[in-house]
Design an enzyme around this catalytic site. Structure first.
Site, short mmCIF file in Angstrom:
data_model
loop_
_atom_site.label_atom_id
_atom_site.label_comp_id
_atom_site.label_asym_id
_atom_site.label_seq_id
_atom_site.Cartn_x
_atom_site.Cartn_y
_atom_site.Cartn_z
CB VAL A 15 -0.99 0.04 1.20
CG1 VAL A 15 -2.06 -1.03 1.06
CG2 VAL A 15 -0.26 -0.06 2.52
N GLY A 16 2.19 1.10 -0.01
CA GLY A 16 3.06 2.27 -0.12
C GLY A 16 3.70 2.74 1.18
CE LYS A 17 4.59 -1.73 5.51
NZ LYS A 17 3.96 -2.53 4.44
CB THR A 18 8.90 1.84 1.23
OG1 THR A 18 8.82 0.54 1.83
CG2 THR A 18 10.36 2.26 1.16
CE LYS A 34 10.70 -3.22 6.14
NZ LYS A 34 9.48 -2.93 5.38
CG ASP A 45 11.40 -1.67 2.27
OD1 ASP A 45 11.43 -1.74 1.02
OD2 ASP A 45 10.58 -2.30 2.95
CD GLU A 101 8.75 0.77 5.29
OE1 GLU A 101 8.17 0.07 4.43
OE2 GLU A 101 9.73 1.49 5.02
N GLY A 102 7.12 -0.77 9.64
CA GLY A 102 6.80 -2.17 9.90
C GLY A 102 6.92 -3.01 8.63
CB ALA A 103 7.26 -6.36 7.78
#
Length: 202
Positions: A15-18, A34, A45, A101-103
């Site tokens: 969904v575009g987290k990075t 991360k 990432d 940032e999660g995974a």
């Protein structure tokens, strides 16, 4: 003393987290971390975010786990013959703001017992990345409900084109705070990330 921590998670994978993390890092001139990278180790990432950020303040902290296979972390760790141990996750020492940032989404398994939700620091601001697709309202409402049940208050950043009816119902049903939107782009660049970083409302 820990400065502000922003934990970026998504309503689903891809969904575009990075991209959103890059924009947040640029907007806040924050450090980036991360904790778990699964797959893409040659251009991770962390490498992606680093390549998109122009400020010279942000520090990029190493992954706690860098796994070889692009799968759910529990499965990727199993292939690498290791078990993810929650005690190994130590917040990087920094006086700067930190974007983590999660995974995947909140309930992505790390091992047989724990999920991404279990590594969100208690005092973090949780940024939920929402991209519109059929089923995304359900995924968004479930994610918000899970966060609130765990005493975490979500903030939303939409990624991609506006979808008025979806956004209106999400906001009516949850009264969630929206930080803004990262526009859809075919050409991801430092210039794009910089321009988007000016549009978030903290």
């Amino acid at each position: 003393i820990m400065s502000e921590v922003y934990f970026v998670t998504g309503i689903s994978t891809d969904v575009g987290k990075t991209i959103v993390s890059s924009v947040l890092v640029e907007a806040l001139k924050a450090d980036y971390w991360k904790p778990v990278q699964a797959g893409d180790l040659d251009f991770s990432d962390t490498d992606k975010v680093k390549s998109l950020v122009t400020n010279n303040i942000s520090v990029f902290h190493p992954n706690t786990y860098a796994l070889n296979t692009p799968m759910s972390p529990h499965a990727s760790a199993e292939i690498d013959n290791i078990e993810i141990d929650l005690n190994k996750f130590q917040l990087p020492k920094t006086k700067n703001k930190l974007v983590i940032e999660g995974a995947g989404g909140l309930l992505v398994p790390l091992n047989d017992k724990s999920t991404i939700l279990d590594i969100i620091p208690k005092k973090s601001k949780v940024v939920l990345v929402v991209k519109h697709y059929l089923g995304s309202i359900n995924h968004t409402l479930m994610s918000i409900q899970i966060l609130r049940q765990n005493n975490l208050e979500p903030l939303i950043i939409y990624n991609g084109n506006i979808h008025t009816s979806s956004e209106e119902i999400i906001e009516k049903m949850t009264s969630v705070k929206v930080l803004g939107r990262v526009d859809f782009t075919e050409s991801l660049s430092k210039e794009f990330v910089f321009s988007q970083s000016k549009c978030l409302l903290f």
